[in-house]
Motif scaffolding. Structure first.
Motif, PDB file in Angstrom:
ATOM      1  N   GLU A  42       0.822  -1.194   0.000  1.00 20.29           N
ATOM      2  CA  GLU A  42       0.000   0.000   0.000  1.00 20.29           C
ATOM      3  C   GLU A  42       0.865   1.256   0.000  1.00 20.29           C
ATOM      4  O   GLU A  42       1.477   1.614   1.000  1.00 20.29           O
ATOM      5  CB  GLU A  42      -0.902  -0.012   1.225  1.00 20.29           C
ATOM      6  N   ILE A  43       0.890   1.944  -1.125  1.00 23.24           N
ATOM      7  CA  ILE A  43       1.679   3.173  -1.219  1.00 23.24           C
ATOM      8  C   ILE A  43       0.990   4.271  -0.414  1.00 23.24           C
ATOM      9  O   ILE A  43      -0.217   4.442  -0.478  1.00 23.24           O
ATOM     10  CB  ILE A  43       1.825   3.607  -2.684  1.00 23.24           C
ATOM     11  N   GLY A  45       0.534   4.595   2.857  1.00 22.23           N
ATOM     12  CA  GLY A  45       0.452   4.174   4.241  1.00 22.23           C
ATOM     13  C   GLY A  45      -0.535   4.976   5.063  1.00 22.23           C
ATOM     14  O   GLY A  45      -1.541   5.476   4.591  1.00 22.23           O
ATOM     15  N   LEU A  67       5.114  14.603  -2.172  1.00 25.54           N
ATOM     16  CA  LEU A  67       4.394  13.523  -1.527  1.00 25.54           C
ATOM     17  C   LEU A  67       3.713  14.008  -0.242  1.00 25.54           C
ATOM     18  O   LEU A  67       4.362  14.438   0.691  1.00 25.54           O
ATOM     19  CB  LEU A  67       5.373  12.379  -1.196  1.00 25.54           C
ATOM     20  N   SER A  68       2.386  13.902  -0.236  1.00 28.30           N
ATOM     21  CA  SER A  68       1.582  14.187   0.948  1.00 28.30           C
ATOM     22  C   SER A  68       1.802  15.576   1.518  1.00 28.30           C
ATOM     23  O   SER A  68       1.678  15.781   2.709  1.00 28.30           O
ATOM     24  CB  SER A  68       1.880  13.157   2.042  1.00 28.30           C
ATOM     25  N   THR A  69       2.138  16.541   0.684  1.00 27.18           N
ATOM     26  CA  THR A  69       2.307  17.904   1.197  1.00 27.18           C
ATOM     27  C   THR A  69       1.590  18.885   0.298  1.00 27.18           C
ATOM     28  O   THR A  69       1.275  18.606  -0.840  1.00 27.18           O
ATOM     29  CB  THR A  69       3.779  18.332   1.258  1.00 27.18           C
TER      30      THR A  69
ATOM     31  N   GLN B  21      -7.385  -2.690  -6.296  1.00 30.97           N
ATOM     32  CA  GLN B  21      -8.445  -2.054  -5.545  1.00 30.97           C
ATOM     33  C   GLN B  21      -8.157  -2.250  -4.077  1.00 30.97           C
ATOM     34  O   GLN B  21      -7.623  -3.253  -3.655  1.00 30.97           O
ATOM     35  CB  GLN B  21      -9.801  -2.717  -5.884  1.00 30.97           C
ATOM     36  N   PRO B  23      -8.442  -0.196   0.179  1.00 32.05           N
ATOM     37  CA  PRO B  23      -8.636   1.017   0.974  1.00 32.05           C
ATOM     38  C   PRO B  23      -7.490   1.972   0.758  1.00 32.05           C
ATOM     39  O   PRO B  23      -6.355   1.569   0.552  1.00 32.05           O
ATOM     40  CB  PRO B  23      -8.671   0.503   2.412  1.00 32.05           C
ATOM     41  N   ASP B  24      -7.812   3.227   0.778  1.00 32.74           N
ATOM     42  CA  ASP B  24      -6.819   4.261   0.520  1.00 32.74           C
ATOM     43  C   ASP B  24      -6.479   4.949   1.825  1.00 32.74           C
ATOM     44  O   ASP B  24      -7.330   5.509   2.492  1.00 32.74           O
ATOM     45  CB  ASP B  24      -7.386   5.263  -0.481  1.00 32.74           C
ATOM     46  N   ASP B  25      -5.233   4.892   2.194  1.00 31.91           N
ATOM     47  CA  ASP B  25      -4.806   5.593   3.390  1.00 31.91           C
ATOM     48  C   ASP B  25      -4.070   6.863   3.068  1.00 31.91           C
ATOM     49  O   ASP B  25      -3.471   7.472   3.908  1.00 31.91           O
ATOM     50  CB  ASP B  25      -3.887   4.690   4.228  1.00 31.91           C
ATOM     51  N   GLY B  26      -4.061   7.254   1.782  1.00 30.98           N
ATOM     52  CA  GLY B  26      -3.425   8.523   1.450  1.00 30.98           C
ATOM     53  C   GLY B  26      -2.231   8.331   0.550  1.00 30.98           C
ATOM     54  O   GLY B  26      -1.148   8.034   0.994  1.00 30.98           O
ATOM     55  N   GLY B  27      -2.461   8.417  -0.734  1.00 33.16           N
ATOM     56  CA  GLY B  27      -1.342   8.352  -1.657  1.00 33.16           C
ATOM     57  C   GLY B  27      -0.806   9.741  -1.908  1.00 33.16           C
ATOM     58  O   GLY B  27      -1.193  10.704  -1.278  1.00 33.16           O
ATOM     59  N   PHE B  28       0.048   9.873  -2.888  1.00 34.41           N
ATOM     60  CA  PHE B  28       0.737  11.145  -3.053  1.00 34.41           C
ATOM     61  C   PHE B  28      -0.192  12.246  -3.505  1.00 34.41           C
ATOM     62  O   PHE B  28       0.019  13.396  -3.170  1.00 34.41           O
ATOM     63  CB  PHE B  28       1.904  10.972  -4.012  1.00 34.41           C
ATOM     64  N   ASN B  30      -3.117  12.499  -2.463  1.00 31.61           N
ATOM     65  CA  ASN B  30      -4.010  12.744  -1.353  1.00 31.61           C
ATOM     66  C   ASN B  30      -3.255  13.470  -0.266  1.00 31.61           C
ATOM     67  O   ASN B  30      -3.084  12.962   0.827  1.00 31.61           O
ATOM     68  CB  ASN B  30      -4.563  11.433  -0.798  1.00 31.61           C
ATOM     69  N   ALA B  31      -2.730  14.631  -0.549  1.00 28.85           N
ATOM     70  CA  ALA B  31      -2.060  15.411   0.481  1.00 28.85           C
ATOM     71  C   ALA B  31      -3.077  15.696   1.565  1.00 28.85           C
ATOM     72  O   ALA B  31      -3.950  16.522   1.404  1.00 28.85           O
ATOM     73  CB  ALA B  31      -1.533  16.713  -0.128  1.00 28.85           C
ATOM     74  N   PRO B  32      -3.037  14.989   2.673  1.00 30.84           N
ATOM     75  CA  PRO B  32      -4.135  15.067   3.646  1.00 30.84           C
ATOM     76  C   PRO B  32      -4.349  16.450   4.206  1.00 30.84           C
ATOM     77  O   PRO B  32      -5.417  16.740   4.681  1.00 30.84           O
ATOM     78  CB  PRO B  32      -3.704  14.105   4.756  1.00 30.84           C
ATOM     79  N   LYS B  41      -6.923   4.367  -6.092  1.00 29.97           N
ATOM     80  CA  LYS B  41      -7.386   3.511  -5.024  1.00 29.97           C
ATOM     81  C   LYS B  41      -8.716   3.978  -4.469  1.00 29.97           C
ATOM     82  O   LYS B  41      -9.036   5.149  -4.444  1.00 29.97           O
ATOM     83  CB  LYS B  41      -6.330   3.468  -3.922  1.00 29.97           C
ATOM     84  N   SER B  52      -8.872   7.491  12.126  1.00 31.98           N
ATOM     85  CA  SER B  52      -7.426   7.403  12.283  1.00 31.98           C
ATOM     86  C   SER B  52      -6.965   8.503  13.220  1.00 31.98           C
ATOM     87  O   SER B  52      -7.440   9.635  13.133  1.00 31.98           O
ATOM     88  CB  SER B  52      -6.720   7.578  10.933  1.00 31.98           C
ATOM     89  N   ALA B  53      -6.027   8.164  14.086  1.00 31.30           N
ATOM     90  CA  ALA B  53      -5.501   9.151  15.020  1.00 31.30           C
ATOM     91  C   ALA B  53      -4.003   8.959  15.161  1.00 31.30           C
ATOM     92  O   ALA B  53      -3.489   7.844  15.080  1.00 31.30           O
ATOM     93  CB  ALA B  53      -6.173   9.029  16.380  1.00 31.30           C
ATOM     94  N   ILE B  84      -8.306  11.914  11.715  1.00 29.46           N
ATOM     95  CA  ILE B  84      -8.980  11.877  10.423  1.00 29.46           C
ATOM     96  C   ILE B  84     -10.159  10.915  10.522  1.00 29.46           C
ATOM     97  O   ILE B  84      -9.988   9.759  10.894  1.00 29.46           O
ATOM     98  CB  ILE B  84      -8.034  11.434   9.285  1.00 29.46           C
ATOM     99  N   LYS B 398      -5.705   3.167  14.034  1.00 34.53           N
ATOM    100  CA  LYS B 398      -6.699   3.215  12.967  1.00 34.53           C
ATOM    101  C   LYS B 398      -7.758   2.157  13.227  1.00 34.53           C
ATOM    102  O   LYS B 398      -7.438   1.019  13.538  1.00 34.53           O
ATOM    103  CB  LYS B 398      -6.036   2.963  11.618  1.00 34.53           C
TER     104      LYS B 398
END
Lengths: 78, 401
Positions: A42-43, A45, A67-69, B21, B23-28, B30-32, B41, B52-53, B84, B398
């Motif tokens: 899972e890329i 994480g 990445l993530s920013t 396919q 669950p998505d925990d945040g790819g690139f 997806n800048a949270p 995903k 998630s904490a 989140i 999580k």
């Protein structure tokens, strides 16, 4: 001078990305997809950790984005 | 030239795709923090909710100002919880809520607290709240949007964002475009407690991302971010020291140097360009390797590169060990100098805008695997060439239900 360098660099980046796009496509059969599943593959994480680590980096470095920013704005950090 | 070569090297990757396919925990893409959540995903099945904490702790020691900026003690401690909440309401709609808080303790806060009105740091207490929404337009196309804001002692931010992603089933890949904008307000409280009129800081960014399954054991992503900022882009409480042997020792400086402090002045615009990517490959039943890299350039004169390999090993029972390394290097901003003997129009002594290298090593252990409850701990240490080493720790949880 730096705006010109950024503009030239932008052109190079655009061409580089264009060459990255695949020219031919061969799908992987559905029964082969299992190796890409699961936490091991899972890329990205755990999202909150990515957020925390990214904030540590962009708050202490002169660069941002990727990445993530975000790439500027949103806090007084940068 | 380096980037053109990178493009050619990536084009040599064997073209075999599949679209996983999961669950998505945040790819690139997806800048949270503020960007919209897009990508190939999914976010779980309809009706699935994930909470998630994370509690993060960051520490940097610079007793007496021996490292980085020699005129400033840059000791810093940050405690940051992040929460989140994500809900996939139906097959076509989902949303997430992100909350984060920073508590900052630093030598700069203590140093500047003697001046009326100056808390010290723009981040002594930070509160951020973001709402994200995603909609499925078709089996292959998703759209999302985000709105949020944050407040600090002397900084407020409003952010909006939107995104579009499209999956190419025949190529087992997806393309995503994200747009983000921040409309920020800076209360200008200078290092000596003096105040100026509030200033704006506006930021816009566009990110184009491509996710690709390369072969049955490898997938990756590559992206490009272009951003532009305008307005007050400096740090209000920063100062630069102009040295003069004729001046008496300055007790406000960590090293009691013979100099006078002046305000930091930086350009009122900044354009950034970032190319980034990563690929992960399964090496065996329990092992995977990820390689990541980033190239950065801006018109302040800063160029930066980083390289991040990561090795993952899955233990029996689903526990996961993740060992990672990151090398980072950057050049200094054009108007940065470690010392000044004159006062140029644009000037900074902010060590984060100077030239330095850093090496980070870290490890993460998570347990619970694919179960509904997952715990994780991580510890990272960063060694910086200017001496501003720091370490950070995080504990995460999580739960999916």
């Amino acid at each position: 001078m730096h705006m010109r360098r950024t503009k030239t660099m932008g052109s190079r980046l655009a061409w580089a990305l264009l060459f990255c796009l695949p020219a031919s496509c061969n799908t992987v059969d559905f029964y082969q997809k299992g190796s890409l599943q699961g936490p091991l593959m899972e890329i990205g994480g755990f999202a909150p950790r990515g957020k925390f680590r990214s904030k540590v980096h962009y708050s202490t470095e002169g660069s941002a984005g990727g990445l993530s920013t975000t790439a500027g704005g949103g806090c007084g950090c940068y | 030239m380096l980037l053109a070569r990178l493009g050619f090297a990536l084009a040599l990757v064997p073209p075999a795709w599949a679209l996983p396919q999961g669950p998505d925990d945040g790819g690139f893409v997806n800048a949270p923090l503020t960007s919209t959540q897009l990508g190939a995903k999914g976010h779980g099945e309809a009706g699935q909710t994930t909470w998630s904490a994370l509690l993060g702790y960051y520490d940097r020691d610079d007793a007496g100002g021996a490292s980085g900026n020699p005129f400033l003690d840059e000791t810093l401690t940050v405690i940051e919880p992040v929460y989140i909440y994500d809900s996939q309401v139906s097959e076509d709609f989902g949303y997430d809520i992100q909350f984060s808080y920073d508590r900052v303790s630093s030598a700069s806060i203590e140093r500047l607290s003697k001046f009326d009105g100056q808390s010290g740091a723009t981040g002594d207490n930070y509160l951020g709240l973001d709402f994200g929404f995603r909609h499925k337009l078709s089996d292959a196309t998703n759209v999302s949007w985000r709105v949020g804001g944050s407040v600090e002692y002397d900084y407020t931010s409003i952010g909006v964002g939107g995104g579009l992603s499209h999956t190419f089933e025949e190529a087992d890949a997806s393309l995503a475009l994200n747009l983000d904008a921040f409309l920020d307000t800076v209360e200008v409280i200078r290092f000596d407690g003096s105040t100026e009129a509030d200033e704006n800081r506006n930021s816009v960014a566009a990110t184009l991302g491509w996710y690709q399954v390369i072969d049955p054991k490898t997938h990756g992503e590559i992206g490009l971010t272009v951003s532009s900022q305008s307005g007050f882009l400096g740090t209000p409480y920063n100062a630069v020291v102009v040295l003069n042997p004729g001046d008496p020792p300055n007790p406000n400086l960590a090293n009691n140097a013979n100099g006078t402090e002046f305000t930091e002045e930086v350009p009122d615009s900044r354009t950034r360009l970032t190319l980034f990517g990563r690929a992960r490959r399964r090496l065996g039943a329990q092992t995977a390797l990820e390689l990541g890299a980033r190239v950065y350039d801006d018109d302040w004169g800063i160029q930066a590169y980083d390289f991040s390999p990561r090795l993952l090993y899955q233990l029996a029972g689903g526990s996961l060990i993740d060992v990672h390394y990151r090398f980072y290097t950057q050049t200094a901003a054009d108007f940065f100098a470690p010392e000044f003997t004159a006062l140029p129009a644009e000037r900074t002594q902010d060590s984060d805008l100077g030239d330095f290298d850093s090496n980070l090593i870290g490890a993460q252990y998570s347990w619970g695997g694919a179960a509904s409850n997952t715990w994780s701990v991580a510890l990272d240490f960063l060694d910086r060439s200017d001496g501003l080493d720091h370490w950070f720790f995080s504990l995460g949880y999580k739960k999916s239900f």
